[in-house]
Design an enzyme around this catalytic site. Sequence first.
Site, PDB file in Angstrom:
ATOM      1  N   SER A  72       0.802  -1.226   0.000  1.00 53.62           N
ATOM      2  CA  SER A  72       0.000   0.000   0.000  1.00 53.62           C
ATOM      3  C   SER A  72       0.834   1.274   0.000  1.00 53.62           C
ATOM      4  CB  SER A  72      -0.954   0.003   1.196  1.00 53.62           C
ATOM      5  OG  SER A  72      -0.235  -0.064   2.404  1.00 53.62           O
ATOM      6  N   LYS A 118      -6.792   2.976   8.596  1.00 58.35           N
ATOM      7  CA  LYS A 118      -5.904   4.008   8.043  1.00 58.35           C
ATOM      8  C   LYS A 118      -6.555   5.383   8.104  1.00 58.35           C
ATOM      9  CE  LYS A 118      -3.595   0.756   4.904  1.00 58.35           C
ATOM     10  NZ  LYS A 118      -3.381   0.353   3.504  1.00 58.35           N
TER      11      LYS A 118
END
Length: 810
Positions: free
Chosen positions: A701, A744
Amino acid sequence: MAAGSAIQIPSRLPLLLTHEGVLLPGSTMRTSVDSPRNMQLVRSRLLKGTSLRSTIIGVVPNTSDPTSDCDDLPSLHRIGTAALAVQVVGSNWPKPHYTLLVTGLCRFQILQLLKEKPYPVAEVEQLDRLEQFTNQHKSEEELGELSEQFYKYAVQLVEMLDMSVPAVAKLRRLLDNLPREALPDILTSIIRTSNQEKLQVVTIRPNRRINHIPSVTEDEEEEEDHDDVVMLEKRIRTSSMSEQALKVCLKEIKRLKKMPQSMPEYALTRNYLELMVELPWNKSTKDRLEIRAARILLDNDHYAMEKLKKRVLEYLAVRQLKNNLKGPILCFVGPPGVGKTSVGRSIAKTLGREFHRIALGGVCDQSDIRGHRRTYVGSMPGRIINGLKTVGVNNPVFLLDEVDKLGKSLQGDPAAALLEVLDPEQNHGFTDHYLNVAFDLSQVLFIATANTTATIPPALLDRMEIIQVPGYTQEEKIEIAHRHLIPKQLEQHGLTPQQIQIPQVTTLDIITRYTREAGVRSLDRKLGAICRAVAVKVAEGQHKETKPDRAEVDEEDCKEHVTEDAKTESISDTADLALPPEMPILIDFHALKDILGPPMYEMEVSERLSQPGVAIGLAWTPLGGEIMFVEASRMDGEGQLTLTGQLGDVMKESAHLAISWLRSNAKRYQLTNTSGSFDLLDNTDIHLHFPAGAVTKDGPSAGVTIVTCLASLFSGRLVCSDVAMTGEITLRGLVLPVGGIKDKVLAAHRAGLKRIIIPRRNEKDLEEIAVNVRQDLTFVMASCLDEVLNAAFDGGFAVKPRVERLNSKL
């Protein structure tokens, strides 16, 4: 004994008084000697004797209190047994005493007591003529069929025992070789009888003795009704265990009856049977299926967690409609401190079921799950069967804590052993190695907890229903603190709301400046530290309340110098100064700094992004989401790419993908190196660093973050200081979806960021985020790297139009 036909006991015998048992002719007994008379007999006759006759003593049962220390000779039984002292052992601990091993020879009757001190000596008459034992024909004529019947009875009794035991087989052979007249005495010494029964056998005549022994043994069989083994058999037969388990237990109880208690296997078999009886084969609790009450209880115990509570209520509703629902296997996955374990306890409370927690962290032996086979020393059942024995019902709530931290060793793989336990289609016949029979686990509600699914084997993961339990927002943490944490800490520290007040703004300061976590454990510890500091102040204030009394005493000492009115006024003033303030202690930021010290986390985002070559990424960890800075620098060199910060292979590949895409698109974005070349690695070295180098980092990511960081480096432009991003990239510049979006986003929200760039295909994951958090943030959906760069820089990122291909066509 045949050689004993020539033995005639002396007419005078020293008497050994015993209270531990009754010695019978033909038997051996070990007895302790610690009374003065008996010890003197041992020293004078047994230790100093040189002939066989000097080691023959008379053993007489002591019918008085053995603990009496009086000098008078206790009352003696008129019949005793002449014995041969085979062994004498002395010891001084815990007090001086001797241990004698004596063998009975024949009976005698006391005619006259000759002396009492230093030990008793009596004139005796021998009752059993030992020479009769050699004349088998004569004895058979005297006793006739009675002795033969007794012999057959004795053989029948011995054959009821386990002949595989060497001692039993030896006893069976002795029955054929021993004289018939000796059998009653020997049999009485073997069977378990009271001292009173043995005294009767010592006293009565031979023909009555043979008639008496069968009644003694028959009585002993009646007493076995109260024996533990018989009671255990009754419990087995009346238990509700399965047919297979009952068959195995009855077979084992049959072996146990034939087994001497001295054998090690006796205790193992006994423990096994007791466990089988104690297991809840058919005992269960009735579920309380009230959906409204369950909803209220879950809401009171846990704030937020809407998705998790919704799934629990769905299970309860289906259970209410269909009673034979098999227990589902739920797995709560989330960072530490978010309440996974407490939710499992609340589910058990909601259902009215028993709750049992099994900690699996660090378990590396499959026997912890499946148990040991009973062939091993110290074998025991596994934790599943042990838990069922503990709770006492077959439908509890089992919490398998930290299932992602199972180990693996030479003793097997415990995760593989859980496959049968956590399979609703198989666990109705779970077989523990210790039990070796199937046990039905289908009614057990299993709940597993984990911080991540990455370390759970795929086969085990497939058997569980994964429910994500993400971290909390700041608003949720404030609510949790004031609803649950602060009242709990006040109670634990003996404080009341009238003594301490923690406003919500102070709680927010603790959350943002002193803790950076997904859960609330650190927040709970900080609140505990505040309560301890306040407890000291309160305790000091209570101590000061005693000062007015001292002031009053001082005033009384000098009352001759002041008037009564002046004394009262002085006392009142002193009391006002000594008492603590009545208002509660308010915890503001200054008090917070004094108690907890300087803030641990300050907002440093704008400072870190004050020069080109820095971007903010979003990472997921088992502890929750985190923001992650990516830094890059360039220098003259040979085109090398250096990566630091303990990066994994996947992240290194993302870095190489990012530099390759930028090199191939450098002309479009007007990116050049220090020498002005569009080849970004021409005579240039690039160093890419991920701070917090002590922490290992990996995952796909970070691709978009690395591209943005390098684009900032080569363009000389600053990345917006309020932007964070996440996403995987391809070599063609596409942005692919990633996981952990909610964690996140919450991490970016905690850090005070305002814009978040995520892959377009992750847009559906935003529905799980609270509305108030989404309102504070701006989300940019990107499907390619062009959109990422335009959103990361103020005013967008200039791209040179693609005209080369158009000119070639013209």
